[in-house]
Motif scaffolding. Structure first.
Motif, PDB file in Angstrom:
ATOM      1  N   GLY A   1       0.904  -1.097  -0.167  1.00 51.97           N
ATOM      2  CA  GLY A   1      -0.127  -0.080  -0.021  1.00 51.97           C
ATOM      3  C   GLY A   1       0.801   1.364   0.017  1.00 51.97           C
ATOM      4  N   LYS A   2       2.255   1.160  -0.251  1.00 53.55           N
ATOM      5  CA  LYS A   2       2.846   2.295  -0.089  1.00 53.55           C
ATOM      6  C   LYS A   2       3.380   2.533  -1.630  1.00 53.55           C
ATOM      7  CE  LYS A   2       4.005   1.679   4.588  1.00 53.55           C
ATOM      8  NZ  LYS A   2       4.962   1.442   5.366  1.00 53.55           N
ATOM      9  N   GLY A   3       3.022   2.025  -2.600  1.00 53.99           N
ATOM     10  CA  GLY A   3       3.348   2.541  -4.289  1.00 53.99           C
ATOM     11  C   GLY A   3       4.435   1.664  -4.753  1.00 53.99           C
ATOM     12  N   SER A   4       4.854   0.790  -4.238  1.00 53.41           N
ATOM     13  CA  SER A   4       6.040   0.068  -4.840  1.00 53.41           C
ATOM     14  C   SER A   4       5.549  -1.354  -5.462  1.00 53.41           C
ATOM     15  CB  SER A   4       7.041  -0.208  -3.606  1.00 53.41           C
ATOM     16  OG  SER A   4       6.638  -0.923  -2.569  1.00 53.41           O
ATOM     17  N   GLY A   5       4.461  -1.581  -5.563  1.00 52.21           N
ATOM     18  CA  GLY A   5       3.743  -2.733  -5.993  1.00 52.21           C
ATOM     19  C   GLY A   5       4.170  -3.062  -7.376  1.00 52.21           C
ATOM     20  N   THR A   6       4.054  -1.889  -8.109  1.00 52.85           N
ATOM     21  CA  THR A   6       4.415  -1.883  -9.648  1.00 52.85           C
ATOM     22  C   THR A   6       5.911  -2.356  -9.897  1.00 52.85           C
ATOM     23  OG1 THR A   6       4.717   0.526  -9.800  1.00 52.85           O
ATOM     24  CG2 THR A   6       2.488  -0.402 -10.484  1.00 52.85           C
ATOM     25  N   ASP A   7       6.648  -1.820  -9.176  1.00 53.59           N
ATOM     26  CA  ASP A   7       8.183  -2.206  -9.407  1.00 53.59           C
ATOM     27  C   ASP A   7       8.253  -3.694  -8.921  1.00 53.59           C
ATOM     28  OD1 ASP A   7       8.964   0.231 -10.379  1.00 53.59           O
ATOM     29  OD2 ASP A   7       9.493   1.064  -8.310  1.00 53.59           O
ATOM     30  N   PHE A   8       7.713  -4.006  -8.058  1.00 54.01           N
ATOM     31  CA  PHE A   8       7.872  -5.291  -7.457  1.00 54.01           C
ATOM     32  C   PHE A   8       7.258  -6.457  -8.463  1.00 54.01           C
ATOM     33  CE2 PHE A   8       6.190  -8.829  -4.858  1.00 54.01           C
ATOM     34  CZ  PHE A   8       7.153  -9.339  -4.230  1.00 54.01           C
ATOM     35  N   VAL A   9       6.084  -6.020  -8.969  1.00 57.95           N
ATOM     36  CA  VAL A   9       5.480  -7.185  -9.776  1.00 57.95           C
ATOM     37  C   VAL A   9       6.550  -6.996 -11.158  1.00 57.95           C
ATOM     38  CG1 VAL A   9       3.583  -7.631 -11.378  1.00 57.95           C
ATOM     39  CG2 VAL A   9       3.148  -6.917  -8.919  1.00 57.95           C
ATOM     40  N   HIS A  10       6.829  -5.917 -11.698  1.00 55.48           N
ATOM     41  CA  HIS A  10       7.829  -5.646 -13.019  1.00 55.48           C
ATOM     42  C   HIS A  10       8.869  -6.715 -12.676  1.00 55.48           C
ATOM     43  CE1 HIS A  10       5.987  -3.103 -15.886  1.00 55.48           C
ATOM     44  NE2 HIS A  10       5.576  -2.373 -14.957  1.00 55.48           N
ATOM     45  N   ALA A  11       9.338  -6.693 -11.412  1.00 56.30           N
ATOM     46  CA  ALA A  11      10.768  -7.272 -11.247  1.00 56.30           C
ATOM     47  C   ALA A  11      10.384  -8.878 -11.407  1.00 56.30           C
ATOM     48  CB  ALA A  11      11.387  -6.900  -9.969  1.00 56.30           C
ATOM     49  N   GLY A  12       9.388  -9.182 -10.922  1.00 59.99           N
ATOM     50  CA  GLY A  12       8.973 -10.589 -10.910  1.00 59.99           C
ATOM     51  C   GLY A  12       8.631 -11.196 -12.358  1.00 59.99           C
ATOM     52  N   LEU A  13       8.019 -10.324 -13.321  1.00 58.74           N
ATOM     53  CA  LEU A  13       7.643 -10.591 -14.576  1.00 58.74           C
ATOM     54  C   LEU A  13       8.827 -10.507 -15.163  1.00 58.74           C
ATOM     55  CD1 LEU A  13       4.756  -8.270 -15.247  1.00 58.74           C
ATOM     56  CD2 LEU A  13       4.714 -10.832 -14.975  1.00 58.74           C
ATOM     57  N   ASP A  14       9.896  -9.839 -15.098  1.00 60.51           N
ATOM     58  CA  ASP A  14      11.160  -9.975 -15.653  1.00 60.51           C
ATOM     59  C   ASP A  14      11.927 -11.037 -15.429  1.00 60.51           C
ATOM     60  OD1 ASP A  14      10.811  -7.258 -16.745  1.00 60.51           O
ATOM     61  OD2 ASP A  14      12.010  -6.178 -15.640  1.00 60.51           O
ATOM     62  N   PHE A  15      11.882 -11.438 -14.313  1.00 60.10           N
ATOM     63  CA  PHE A  15      12.622 -12.633 -13.762  1.00 60.10           C
ATOM     64  C   PHE A  15      11.917 -13.935 -14.445  1.00 60.10           C
ATOM     65  CE2 PHE A  15      13.272 -16.402 -10.867  1.00 60.10           C
ATOM     66  CZ  PHE A  15      14.605 -16.477 -10.774  1.00 60.10           C
ATOM     67  N   ALA A  16      10.681 -14.134 -14.489  1.00 58.18           N
ATOM     68  CA  ALA A  16       9.922 -15.136 -15.207  1.00 58.18           C
ATOM     69  C   ALA A  16      10.246 -15.474 -16.631  1.00 58.18           C
ATOM     70  CB  ALA A  16       8.235 -14.998 -14.870  1.00 58.18           C
ATOM     71  N   ILE A  17      10.307 -13.931 -17.206  1.00 53.19           N
ATOM     72  CA  ILE A  17      10.494 -14.096 -18.654  1.00 53.19           C
ATOM     73  C   ILE A  17      11.710 -14.608 -18.772  1.00 53.19           C
ATOM     74  CG2 ILE A  17      10.594 -12.449 -20.838  1.00 53.19           C
ATOM     75  CD1 ILE A  17       8.413 -11.250 -19.377  1.00 53.19           C
ATOM     76  N   GLU A  18      12.770 -13.966 -18.337  1.00 55.02           N
ATOM     77  CA  GLU A  18      14.356 -14.250 -18.429  1.00 55.02           C
ATOM     78  C   GLU A  18      14.502 -15.814 -18.337  1.00 55.02           C
ATOM     79  OE1 GLU A  18      18.408 -13.541 -16.165  1.00 55.02           O
ATOM     80  OE2 GLU A  18      17.288 -11.815 -16.637  1.00 55.02           O
ATOM     81  N   ARG A  19      13.972 -16.264 -16.941  1.00 61.35           N
ATOM     82  CA  ARG A  19      14.175 -17.674 -16.537  1.00 61.35           C
ATOM     83  C   ARG A  19      13.367 -18.589 -17.464  1.00 61.35           C
ATOM     84  NH1 ARG A  19      16.794 -19.128 -11.987  1.00 61.35           N
ATOM     85  NH2 ARG A  19      16.496 -21.293 -11.300  1.00 61.35           N
ATOM     86  N   PHE A  20      12.080 -18.478 -17.811  1.00 64.01           N
ATOM     87  CA  PHE A  20      11.373 -19.696 -18.168  1.00 64.01           C
ATOM     88  C   PHE A  20      10.828 -19.155 -19.844  1.00 64.01           C
ATOM     89  CE2 PHE A  20      10.491 -19.336 -13.709  1.00 64.01           C
ATOM     90  CZ  PHE A  20      10.907 -20.478 -13.485  1.00 64.01           C
ATOM     91  N   ASN A  21      10.964 -18.139 -20.095  1.00 63.75           N
ATOM     92  CA  ASN A  21      10.644 -17.677 -21.632  1.00 63.75           C
ATOM     93  C   ASN A  21       9.227 -18.020 -21.870  1.00 63.75           C
ATOM     94  OD1 ASN A  21      11.258 -16.451 -24.162  1.00 63.75           O
ATOM     95  ND2 ASN A  21      11.882 -18.561 -24.980  1.00 63.75           N
ATOM     96  N   PRO A  22       8.196 -17.712 -21.114  1.00 59.96           N
ATOM     97  CA  PRO A  22       6.723 -18.039 -21.251  1.00 59.96           C
ATOM     98  C   PRO A  22       6.218 -17.194 -22.500  1.00 59.96           C
ATOM     99  CG  PRO A  22       6.876 -16.656 -19.384  1.00 59.96           C
ATOM    100  CD  PRO A  22       8.425 -16.904 -19.948  1.00 59.96           C
ATOM    101  N   GLU A  23       5.064 -17.766 -22.994  1.00 55.30           N
ATOM    102  CA  GLU A  23       4.475 -16.777 -23.829  1.00 55.30           C
ATOM    103  C   GLU A  23       3.358 -15.835 -23.071  1.00 55.30           C
ATOM    104  OE1 GLU A  23       2.536 -18.868 -27.192  1.00 55.30           O
ATOM    105  OE2 GLU A  23       4.561 -20.096 -27.724  1.00 55.30           O
TER     106      GLU A  23
END
Length: 153
Positions: free
Chosen positions: A84-106
């Motif tokens: 609730g302090k405005g850092s959720g988007t950066d957190f989720v973006h980091a998770g998406l970037d990690f998932a894309i780099e590691r698993f290469n999903p569609e």
């Protein structure tokens, strides 16, 4: 943000020490015995749960489940004092970037409790789209959840 395999100590910290306020207490691990048992048992947890570390502090976690058809389903949690302090988007973006780099999903999918407008807004902001609702038995009741999909580039 760094992603590191979740240790047993970190799993127990999340499970027993992370407590959310108000309606968000729904996300306390201790609210669902089956989820808690799976999360703290290293065999059931497997190697797909990662701690997110920033400045040497665990700020959250992501679970990545590879599915058929180049899909990765994620579960995530942010440390309660950071929500609730405005850092959720950066957190989720980091998770998406990690998932894309590691698993290469569609596609990357997740499910979120229907009442959690705060998280839904974050997910939409980073590019997730609604893909329908379903009812889920959890935490001693039946709740509406929203399925969301992120289409990778």
């Amino acid at each position: 943000m760094d992603f590191q395999r979740l240790t047993q100590k970190q799993a127990e910290e999340i499970a027993y020490e992370w407590h959310y306020d108000g309606d968000y207490a729904f996300y306390d691990m201790e609210e669902d015995e089956e989820d808690l048992a799976e999360f703290i048992d290293p065999v059931q947890r497997g190697n797909h749960v990662f701690a997110v570390v920033k400045n040497k502090e665990m700020i959250g976690f992501f679970a990545f489940h590879k599915k058929p058809d180049a899909i990765v389903d994620i579960g995530l949690g942010m440390r309660p004092d950071l929500t609730g302090k405005g850092s959720g988007t950066d957190f989720v973006h980091a998770g998406l970037d990690f998932a894309i780099e590691r698993f290469n999903p569609e596609k990357i999918t997740l499910s979120v409790a229907g009442f959690n407008r705060r998280a839904i807004n974050v997910y939409k902001k980073v590019g997730f789209e609604s893909a329908g609702t379903f009812m889920q038995d959890t935490n001693g009741g039946t709740y509406a959840f929203l399925k969301m999909i992120y289409h990778c580039a």
